[in-house]
Write an enzyme that holds these catalytic residues in place. Structure first.
Site, PDB file in Angstrom:
ATOM      1  N   GLY A  98       0.850  -1.210   0.000  1.00 33.81           N
ATOM      2  CA  GLY A  98       0.000   0.000   0.000  1.00 33.81           C
ATOM      3  C   GLY A  98       0.869   1.237   0.000  1.00 33.81           C
ATOM      4  O   GLY A  98       0.603   2.208   0.707  1.00 33.81           O
ATOM      5  N   GLY A  99       1.901   1.194  -0.835  1.00 29.77           N
ATOM      6  CA  GLY A  99       2.948   2.239  -0.795  1.00 29.77           C
ATOM      7  C   GLY A  99       2.647   3.472  -1.625  1.00 29.77           C
ATOM      8  O   GLY A  99       3.510   4.344  -1.749  1.00 29.77           O
ATOM      9  N   ASP A 130       0.346  -1.784  -4.560  1.00 26.80           N
ATOM     10  CA  ASP A 130      -0.843  -0.969  -4.270  1.00 26.80           C
ATOM     11  C   ASP A 130      -1.980  -1.519  -5.122  1.00 26.80           C
ATOM     12  O   ASP A 130      -1.779  -2.481  -5.870  1.00 26.80           O
ATOM     13  CB  ASP A 130      -0.584   0.521  -4.573  1.00 26.80           C
ATOM     14  N   ASP A 152      -4.197  -6.912  -3.703  1.00 25.68           N
ATOM     15  CA  ASP A 152      -5.251  -6.575  -2.748  1.00 25.68           C
ATOM     16  C   ASP A 152      -4.779  -7.135  -1.412  1.00 25.68           C
ATOM     17  O   ASP A 152      -4.741  -8.352  -1.222  1.00 25.68           O
ATOM     18  CB  ASP A 152      -6.575  -7.221  -3.171  1.00 25.68           C
ATOM     19  N   PHE A 153      -4.394  -6.245  -0.508  1.00 26.93           N
ATOM     20  CA  PHE A 153      -3.788  -6.744   0.738  1.00 26.93           C
ATOM     21  C   PHE A 153      -4.775  -7.454   1.668  1.00 26.93           C
ATOM     22  O   PHE A 153      -4.378  -8.027   2.671  1.00 26.93           O
ATOM     23  CB  PHE A 153      -2.938  -5.700   1.461  1.00 26.93           C
ATOM     24  N   ARG A 162       2.725   1.509   5.714  1.00 21.29           N
ATOM     25  CA  ARG A 162       2.633   2.808   6.389  1.00 21.29           C
ATOM     26  C   ARG A 162       1.272   3.462   6.119  1.00 21.29           C
ATOM     27  O   ARG A 162       0.834   3.555   4.968  1.00 21.29           O
ATOM     28  CB  ARG A 162       3.745   3.724   5.872  1.00 21.29           C
ATOM     29  N   HIS A 213      -4.405   2.134   9.820  1.00 24.86           N
ATOM     30  CA  HIS A 213      -5.329   2.989  10.584  1.00 24.86           C
ATOM     31  C   HIS A 213      -6.606   3.311   9.793  1.00 24.86           C
ATOM     32  O   HIS A 213      -7.503   3.938  10.314  1.00 24.86           O
ATOM     33  CB  HIS A 213      -4.638   4.249  11.133  1.00 24.86           C
TER      34      HIS A 213
HETATM   35  C1  LIG Z   1      -3.170   6.352   3.238  1.00 20.88           C
HETATM   36  S1  LIG Z   1      -2.427   5.708   1.818  1.00 20.88           S
HETATM   37  C2  LIG Z   1      -0.789   5.428   2.398  1.00 20.88           C
HETATM   38  C3  LIG Z   1       0.207   5.482   1.286  1.00 20.88           C
HETATM   39  C4  LIG Z   1       1.650   5.351   1.718  1.00 20.88           C
HETATM   40  N1  LIG Z   1       1.877   4.092   2.377  1.00 20.88           N
HETATM   41  C5  LIG Z   1       2.063   6.488   2.626  1.00 20.88           C
HETATM   42  O1  LIG Z   1       2.496   6.260   3.734  1.00 20.88           O
HETATM   43  O2  LIG Z   1       1.966   7.660   2.197  1.00 20.88           O
HETATM   44  C6  LIG Z   1      -3.095   4.052   1.755  1.00 20.88           C
HETATM   45  C7  LIG Z   1      -2.681   3.302   0.512  1.00 20.88           C
HETATM   46  O3  LIG Z   1      -3.221   1.976   0.581  1.00 20.88           O
HETATM   47  C8  LIG Z   1      -3.616   1.611  -0.726  1.00 20.88           C
HETATM   48  N2  LIG Z   1      -4.606   0.522  -0.658  1.00 20.88           N
HETATM   49  C9  LIG Z   1      -5.896   0.622  -0.291  1.00 20.88           C
HETATM   50  N3  LIG Z   1      -6.504  -0.574  -0.324  1.00 20.88           N
HETATM   51  C10 LIG Z   1      -5.579  -1.450  -0.734  1.00 20.88           C
HETATM   52  C11 LIG Z   1      -5.618  -2.840  -0.966  1.00 20.88           C
HETATM   53  N4  LIG Z   1      -6.744  -3.550  -0.789  1.00 20.88           N
HETATM   54  N5  LIG Z   1      -4.486  -3.442  -1.368  1.00 20.88           N
HETATM   55  C12 LIG Z   1      -3.356  -2.713  -1.555  1.00 20.88           C
HETATM   56  N6  LIG Z   1      -3.259  -1.375  -1.352  1.00 20.88           N
HETATM   57  C13 LIG Z   1      -4.360  -0.764  -0.945  1.00 20.88           C
HETATM   58  C14 LIG Z   1      -4.172   2.910  -1.284  1.00 20.88           C
HETATM   59  O4  LIG Z   1      -4.315   2.892  -2.687  1.00 20.88           O
HETATM   60  C15 LIG Z   1      -3.180   3.931  -0.765  1.00 20.88           C
HETATM   61  O5  LIG Z   1      -2.116   4.128  -1.660  1.00 20.88           O
END
Ligand SMILES: C[S@@+](CC[C@H](N)C(=O)[O-])C[C@H]1O[C@@H](n2cnc3c(N)ncnc32)[C@H](O)[C@@H]1O
Length: 458
Positions: A295-296, A322, A347-348, A363, A367
């Site tokens: 989710g980077g 992501d 999809d995490f 990161r 939350h």
């Molecule tokens: C709040 S952002 C955080 C981004 C980065 N890690 C940072 O610290 O700035 C959350 C991230 O999780 C990704 N995300 C949401 N659902 C996801 C999923 N099911 N699988 C993978 N990534 C996902 C979003 O696209 C987004 O880029």
């Protein structure tokens, strides 16, 4: 003539002011001593120290303002702030902050013209000259004294010149210079403010309990699509996703409160692992990813971690994961600066496809979710981890009671069904996922307890 009650209130206030004033002077002296110090801090550290010291001045000054403020309706203060927020959001959408020249001023009439808006909407009629406007609108504008631009003039965000012109202040100018800052304002309004405004209706509908799960959360409820997930609603509008990503990318620099990326965790030990691999020349470990950023987003953390010759991490041994739409955006961006990084749509909630990486880093993702969902994501990671793998979770660790900032953050997170967690709760969700909490890193160097929480397999 003052009443005895007023006299006693005044006496209390003076006593408070006498007590509070030295605090303010001390905080200014500390700031001044630090800025003239011969050994100033550098980089992220300098931003953090600067913010902390300025926060102290603001807190001390605020305490004085609160003590001196005459009794006034708090509901009015709150709703005025809300009204200004709405006006600001509209000005962002209509491009007003870019139309106002960086230097000099613009007439309300020209500003309205550029924004394709009625001049009466910006002020009660200053643009056309109050008298002419009154004539044009049969006196209707006389009552129109609190329109959009004037809301921002009244708070000092914009400055009026004479009767019919407006110019930037340093604060509003920032909005034109910084896309991430503008995006952050937009994000706070579109995602949080509108969702929180629907909370009374939300709790009437679902009962007075913590939002849980991926659907039927305040955000999707407020968007009229309660059965959808947060990211599905966000991704449905390409523009909104861009705003979200801009806000996330660089806000760390401008708002160190949002949690520093570097400086919390020492990756030094990775150099030993790489050196060991080199000794075993036949080892398949050479291809083992060193860091998977789950989710980077746009990969800004990977870039920060790999920057510098001393870093034991290199981009060609990192994986950026992501959701597919985000990875597509990154892939098509020639200037992404992610040469060598493996880009992977995942999809995490379902599976961690990279098995046995040295570090899984996640990161500001957990939350966003309730406890059960977080346990699920951590379990998927635990299933992929080797015995020596580490899961690093970069998030806030709330104190009890929490600071104003972290409880605000917690409230914002509630909109997407998420929450901030205390140390005990982090331990609990880790344990439910089959992980052992090794340590909290960097808590002492970050404001409001932002930390890197290290987990290992149990
Ligand atoms: C709040 S952002 C955080 C981004 C980065 N890690 C940072 O610290 O700035 C959350 C991230 O999780 C990704 N995300 C949401 N659902 C996801 C999923 N099911 N699988 C993978 N990534 C996902 C979003 O696209 C987004 O880029």
């Amino acid at each position: 003539m003052s009443t005895p009650a007023q006299e006693s209130d005044g006496g209390d206030m003076l006593e408070k002011l006498h007590l509070l004033t030295p605090e303010l002077l001390n905080s200014i002296t500390a700031y001044s001593a630090a800025t003239s110090s011969k050994t100033p801090a550098h980089g992220d550290d300098a931003d953090r120290v600067e913010t902390e010291r300025r926060e102290r001045i603001v807190e001390a000054a605020q305490a004085i303002v609160d003590a001196a403020r005459p009794p006034q309706p708090e509901w009015m203060n709150q709703s005025t702030a809300g009204a200004e927020f709405v006006a600001l959001r509209l000005f962002i959408e209509w491009g007003a902050f870019e139309v106002i020249p960086v230097e000099g001023s613009i007439s309300y009439e020209d500003l309205a013209h550029e924004m394709d808006a009625e001049v009466q909407l910006l002020t009660g009629g200053a643009g056309a000259g109050v008298k002419e406007l009154r004539e044009k609108t049969d006196g209707e504008s006389e009552t129109n004294t609190a329109r959009l631009a004037w809301l921002m003039v009244s708070s000092g965000l914009l400055e009026q010149v004479g009767e019919d012109r407006v110019r930037h202040t340093p604060k509003s100018r920032q909005l034109t210079e910084s896309v991430p800052l503008r995006s952050m304002w937009q994000l706070m309004f579109d995602n949080s403010f509108t969702s929180s405004a629907s909370l009374p209706r939300y709790f009437r509908t679902y009962g007075r309990r913590e939002p849980k799960g991926l659907t039927h959360i305040p955000f999707t409820f407020a968007h009229g699509a309660p059965e959808k997930k947060f990211w599905d609603v966000l991704n449905a509008e390409p523009g909104r996703m861009q705003v979200f990503m801009h806000a996330m990318t660089a806000i760390d620099k401008q708002v160190p409160l949002m949690g520093p990326i570097t400086g919390l965790y020492d990756f030094g030990w990775v150099a030993d692992v790489v050196a060991d691999e080199k000794k075993k020349s036949s080892s398949s470990d050479h291809n083992r990813p060193l860091l998977v950023d789950v989710g980077g987003g746009k990969g800004h953390c990977i870039k920060a971690f790999c920057a510098g010759e001393d870093s034991p991490l290199s981009q060609d041994r990192c994986v950026l994961q992501d959701v597919a739409p985000v990875i597509e955006v990154v892939r098509s961006d020639e200037a992404s600066g992610l040469a060598g990084v493996t880009l992977m749509a995942i999809d995490f909630h379902v599976e961690q496809p990279v098995k046995g990486a040295l570090i899984y880093y996640i990161r500001h993702c957990l939350h966003n979710y309730d406890d059960d969902t977080v346990v699920g994501i951590m379990k998927r990671t635990a299933e992929a981890m080797a015995d020596d793998s580490r899961l690093l979770v970069a998030e806030y660790v709330m104190s009890n009671p929490p600071s104003r900032f972290s409880i605000w953050m917690d409230f914002i997170m509630m909109m997407s069904g998420g929450k901030e967690r205390t140390a005990a709760l982090w331990e609990e969700v880790g344990s439910r996922a089959g992980l052992r909490l090794v340590a909290f890193h960097g808590i002492e160097v970050s404001l409001d307890g932002h930390a890197v929480i290290e987990f290992a397999k149990r």
